[in-house]
Design an enzyme around this catalytic site. Sequence first.
Site, short mmCIF file in Angstrom:
data_model
loop_
_atom_site.label_atom_id
_atom_site.label_comp_id
_atom_site.label_asym_id
_atom_site.label_seq_id
_atom_site.Cartn_x
_atom_site.Cartn_y
_atom_site.Cartn_z
N ASP A 105 6.12 -21.67 -5.67
CA ASP A 105 4.96 -21.02 -5.12
C ASP A 105 5.25 -20.30 -3.81
OD1 ASP A 105 1.48 -22.35 -4.67
OD2 ASP A 105 2.59 -21.14 -3.24
N ILE A 106 4.64 -19.12 -3.89
CA ILE A 106 5.28 -18.29 -2.85
C ILE A 106 4.91 -18.97 -1.53
CG2 ILE A 106 5.62 -16.06 -4.17
CD1 ILE A 106 2.66 -15.11 -3.08
N HIS A 109 0.05 -27.80 -9.50
CA HIS A 109 1.01 -27.72 -8.46
C HIS A 109 1.87 -29.03 -8.57
CE1 HIS A 109 -0.80 -24.59 -5.82
NE2 HIS A 109 -1.89 -24.79 -6.77
N GLN A 124 -9.80 -23.63 -7.03
CA GLN A 124 -9.06 -23.10 -7.77
C GLN A 124 -8.92 -21.62 -6.98
OE1 GLN A 124 -10.05 -22.41 -12.14
NE2 GLN A 124 -7.97 -21.52 -12.53
N HIS A 135 -2.98 -23.67 -13.96
CA HIS A 135 -1.65 -24.04 -13.32
C HIS A 135 -2.08 -25.49 -12.54
CE1 HIS A 135 -3.90 -21.79 -10.14
NE2 HIS A 135 -2.98 -22.41 -9.39
#
Length: 149
Positions: free
Chosen positions: A39-40, A110, A102, A108
């Site tokens: 995750d960025i 996490h 979301q 996705h």
Amino acid sequence: MPRFIDTSPPGQCIFCRLIAGEIPAAMVYEDAQTLAFMDIGQVNPGHVLVASRRHAATLLDLTPDEAAAAMRTAHRVAQAVQAAFDPPGLTLLQANGREGDQTVFHFHLHVVPRHADDGIALSWPRKDPAREVLQGYAAQLRQALARLS
Ligand SMILES: [Zn+2]
């Protein structure tokens, strides 16, 4: 929760572009149905996203097989996060719909390593309804499940 909202049309979303190699990603794992990448935002070091390879907006748009594959990958990645970063806690988070927090509308979940006082908070406003109310909710869900099969 992240405040970035991806409003791209299906198939051109940020994760589809990442999967197509159009956007760089720090890839962790790939198989036929899923990908895992950093995750960025990195809420904590080792924060990984597991996404479906096929564009599906939410959990409800996945096939049962894809949902199982996503959890298999999350389980595998969680083991790697534990081995590599050794966090004292770990949270899986999967959000659906704007109201569900979301922000990228491509399925996705996490995998988030957790530490004491890491600033992550989820408010959990308990309602503690009466037992008859709970029984009513359970009956509604049993009926819905029966209609699914
Ligand atoms: Zn997509």
